[in-house]
Design an enzyme around this catalytic site. Structure first.
Site, PDB file in Angstrom:
ATOM      1  NE  ARG A   1       5.604  18.131  14.508  1.00  0.00           N
ATOM      2  CZ  ARG A   1       4.342  18.530  14.330  1.00  0.00           C
ATOM      3  NH1 ARG A   1       3.973  19.747  14.692  1.00  0.00           N
ATOM      4  NH2 ARG A   1       3.445  17.723  13.802  1.00  0.00           N
TER       5      ARG A   1
ATOM      6  CG  ASN B   1      -0.020  19.268  13.763  1.00  0.00           C
ATOM      7  OD1 ASN B   1       1.164  19.489  13.566  1.00  0.00           O
ATOM      8  ND2 ASN B   1      -0.984  20.016  13.260  1.00  0.00           N
TER       9      ASN B   1
ATOM     10  N   GLY C   1       1.144  18.552   9.537  1.00  0.00           N
ATOM     11  CA  GLY C   1       1.404  19.202  10.803  1.00  0.00           C
ATOM     12  C   GLY C   1       1.686  20.686  10.769  1.00  0.00           C
ATOM     13  CB  SER C   2       1.068  23.547  11.807  1.00  0.00           C
ATOM     14  OG  SER C   2       0.746  23.470  10.438  1.00  0.00           O
ATOM     15  CG  ASN C   3       5.553  23.041  15.575  1.00  0.00           C
ATOM     16  OD1 ASN C   3       5.048  21.981  15.888  1.00  0.00           O
ATOM     17  ND2 ASN C   3       6.753  23.129  15.026  1.00  0.00           N
TER      18      ASN C   3
END
Length: 818
Positions: A542, A513, A241-243
């Site tokens: 998230r 994601n 993941g990532s933001n």
């Protein structure tokens, strides 16, 4: 400023020293040459600043690659040297055939011998050489070729200067597997990264795939529903993941663009970031971070544009089910006609100098495989087998993409670069610019399989996976089941940019994601092929907390002063450590506590009064000194566990039953919500959480400071933030030790974090933190310094403009040439 001049006759002899104390005379000029003459001249100025920040200046791309690789090797020589062993198919020779290695970036553990055969197949087929030989746009641009040429020269120069026996990192000091590299080594690393989200999740499965013997019985496959469930769980498990949040003029206090980039990448291994600033006066000025072995900024900013990436939801591959010719397991039928597989005999050298031999097979669809993500769900039987079609098998265009992105000055220019190169292998792009525009795009390399084709060409397994996962498993017995071609696609068989999602707005776009659908809830992106992502479905917690926090700050409903974002407020959004699961569930859980003082969990019966009092006083944030955060984390961890003892009421639990308010497509940010305390698994999860702590002598009111740590040598550094799957925007994934140690060492999470804002001058206002620090060398001064800063929620002021660079009191300078 400490200025040094180094030429070929001067060697750095003190292991462990970084760009220091090696003065000496040199015949080279301190000014970079105007041109590079037939590749024989390399020159760069390397400035090393606070916390190991690298600034490389040169007159051309060859010099940039030369200077950058020299500095990068100082920090991470052992990790990248190990990579070059891997992509050469030589792990068995140096580390033994039975050992394994982790590709942390995709969550796989790979046997050395299988890995060697996997890469030997790639190398024997000369896939990389063929891509290198192509002209742009399919092959590398001249600038990319120059970067690689310089990178090789700088890396090898560092080895000459230091000597393998004197390397600063004890992990490979004197190791025979550390050697000079070639351009082919570097391109092979590029290719390995291109495959990270596709073939590289099946290294064991491709490297070990063998036809059944003549006496083999036809093996029965598991049910398609079970295989789909296993694949879905395994794939979800590797989504590290990532933001990213890109803000436009309508969302910022100064009316300019602003970006938060927060990739959640591994804290160990080769899929780490290294921070650098690269400048060719008048041509290139970009700063940010590069993945190990790539001499380009992959996440960062220029003077007027900043960008980041998040792992995309699109599939990069499709398995093909083959119908084999009776009596010949290495031939398959296409439209009723037999077609022989291509046999590739391969040898792998072992530690004693002997050879292991194996023949691997490929088809028109791709190489044969027998497993993926460690799941043996693609058996090779006398009747049926599987091959893997990989859209990134022909992709070096991402090199050209980043060469051009490193010069781009607006999001519209960046979008044009994506559409022209179509080389992004497995990520979304989120960007903002000084004019106040924000961009989201998933223009990435994706097999062109329409929803109709996914069903019309589905194998029996594909009928399930296409619907449940969006993954087509196609019928390899029909030529018509090849991927379709788009008129605007650079590469045959991939989706062209006109059919991929993108969005430019002046308020905001985000991604965490989940698919493209809610990049901005006010303008949902819909109507795209399922292989790219899902639409009108529940989002991860998230994603939801990121959307909530962004919207609340813009409209001023978050309790802070004013409305819209300042740069400081965007930083604070990430490190506020709000916990979405707590915001959705804790009030209901406390109601359960009020009426149920005793519960039964995995550790037997427990009293809940003390635990419930701790949770009632918790701030609902995963800060270091917030009692209750650890207890609630264990509650959610146990709530996610479905394999509870059979025969209990909790054993009938299904996770969909946890909610009291179901998902509403008309309110996707706020639903589902509410904790179903009538579900017996909720009681079981809370009781088990209490037992987890009490059984390991951890106080129920323990904070994260003592029990969630990252070890650096003998020092344990406290880590705030928490699991993204629990609704922590500041995602940090650590391993539960089931001991009094609590959670030990970060597996993946926030890595190179940047907040970039554009003010009214020519110098972007940037704050960064490289959470795991600049060097993997345990003896480096840059091994834990930024990790300590992250623990304290501190940031590093960006030094992009020259005045800021030279103002760095710790700045040292060397000039290298040959």
């Amino acid at each position: 400023m400490d200025v040094q001049m180094i030429n070929r006759s001067v060697y750095i002899v003190a292991a462990g020293l970084f760009l220091s104390a090696c003065g000496g005379s040199s015949s080279t000029s301190s000014a970079a040459p105007d041109t590079i003459s037939d590749g024989s001249v390399y020159q760069a100025t390397i400035r090393r600043g606070e916390l190991g920040m690298v600034h490389v200046t040169a007159s051309d791309y060859t010099g940039i690659g030369y200077g950058y690789s020299y500095a990068f090797a100082e920090d991470n020589i052992c990790t990248i040297a190990d990579v070059y062993v891997t992509v050469s198919g030589e792990r068995s020779k140096y580390f033994g055939p039975d050992a394994s290695w982790d590709m942390v970036g995709n969550g796989t553990t790979n046997n050395n011998l299988n890995s060697d055969f996997f890469f030997k197949l790639i190398n024997a087929e000369q896939r990389v050489e063929k891509l290198m030989a192509q002209a742009p746009p399919l092959g590398p641009l001249p600038e990319a070729r120059d970067l690689v040429k310089g990178y090789v020269a700088g890396y090898n120069r560092y080895l000459r200067d230091v000597g393998v026996a004197n390397l600063p990192d004890p992990a490979c000091r004197g190791a025979e597997w550390v050697r000079p590299i070639t351009e082919l080594d570097v391109y092979r690393r590029f290719y390995q990264l291109a495959l990270l989200g596709s073939s590289a999740v099946a290294i064991d499965g491709i490297g070990s795939a063998q036809p059944p013997g003549p006496d083999s019985l036809t093996a029965s496959m598991a049910s398609p529903a079970l295989i789909a469930e296993q694949l879905g769980q395994a794939w979800e498990g590797i989504q590290i993941g990532s933001n990213a949040i890109a803000l436009g003029s309508e969302a910022t206090a100064n009316g300019k663009g602003m970006l938060l980039g927060n990739p959640h990448f591994p804290w160990d291994g080769a899929e780490r970031f290294h921070q650098a600033h690269m400048t060719i006066p008048g041509t290139l000025d970009t700063t940010g971070s590069a993945l190990f072995g790539v001499p380009m900024i992959l996440i960062g900013h220029t003077e007027n544009m900043a960008w980041s990436h998040t792992v995309s939801s699109a599939w990069r591959f499709t398995p093909y089910q083959l119908t084999l010719v009776p009596g010949d397991p290495t031939s398959y039928l296409v439209d009723g006609q037999p077609e022989a597989m291509v046999a590739q005999p391969l040898n792998v050298e072992l530690p004693d100098g002997s050879l292991a031999s194996r023949t691997l097979y490929s088809t028109r669809w791709g190489p044969m495989l027998n497993e993926i993500l460690g799941l043996p769900v693609f058996p090779w039987t006398p009747a049926v087998a599987f091959a893997l079609g990989d859209a990134n098998a022909l992709n070096f265009r991402y090199l050209n993409h980043f060469v051009e992105t490193n010069r781009a000055q607006s999001v519209r220019e960046l979008l044009a670069i994506m559409e022209r190169n179509q080389g992004i292998p497995w990520v979304n792009t989120i960007a903002a610019d000084s004019s106040g525009e924000a961009l989201y795009a998933d223009i990435s390399v994706t097999p062109n399989v329409s929803n109709e084709k996914a069903l019309e060409c589905a194998s029996p397994l594909g009928l399930v996976t296409a619907n449940t996962l969006g993954l087509p498993v196609l019928d390899g017995s029909r030529a018509a089941c090849a991927w379709d071609d788009d008129a605007d696609a650079v590469q045959p068989g991939i989706i062209g940019p006109d059919n991929m999602p993108s969005l430019i707005r002046r308020d905001y776009v985000t991604n965490s994601n989940d698919s493209y659908w809610l990049a901005n809830p006010d303008e949902p992106l819909e109507g795209f092929f399922r292989i790219i992502g899902d639409e009108r479905t529940e989002r991860r917690m998230r994603t939801r907390i990121g959307l909530l926090m962004t919207k609340q700050r813009i409209d001023g409903s978050d309790g802070l002063s004013g409305a819209k974002f300042s740069r400081q407020q965007l930083q604070e959004l990430l490190f506020n450590n709000r916990h979405m699961a707590a915001e959705l569930w804790l009030d209901d859980l406390l109601q359960l506590c009020a009426v149920t003082p005793g519960m039964i969990g995995a550790g037997g019966p427990v009293q809940t009064t003390e635990a419930c009092a701790v949770l009632a006083n918790w701030t609902r944030r995963d800060d270091l000194d917030a009692p209750g955060a650890l207890l609630f984390r264990r509650f959610v961890a146990n709530l996610f566990i479905s394999d509870v003892p059979t025969g209990t009421a909790a054993s009938s639990f299904g996770f969909a039953d946890v909610w009291t308010t179901p998902f509403d497509v008309n309110d996707p940010v706020n639903t589902p919500s509410g904790l179903n305390i009538a579900n017996p698994h909720v009681q079981y999860a809370l009781a088990s959480a209490i037992s987890d702590l009490q059984g390991n002598n951890i106080p129920l009111d323990a904070s994260l400071r003592q029990y969630v740590t990252e070890s650096r040598g003998e020092v344990k550094i406290p880590i705030h933030g928490g699991p993204g799957s629990y609704g922590l925007f500041n995602a940090m994934s650590s391993t539960w030790s089931n001991s009094e140690e609590g959670y030990n060492d970060v597996v993946h999470g926030a890595s190179f974090v940047q907040v970039v804002s554009f003010d009214n001058d020519d110098c972007p206002d940037t704050q960064t933190i490289l959470t795991y620090s600049q060097s993997a060398n345990s003896e480096s001064p840059y091994f834990a310094d930024q990790t300590q800063m992250y623990s304290r929620k501190e940031w590093v002021a960006g030094r992009f403009c020259e005045a800021a660079v030279v103002a760095d009191a710790s700045l040292s300078t060397i000039e290298i040439s040959e």
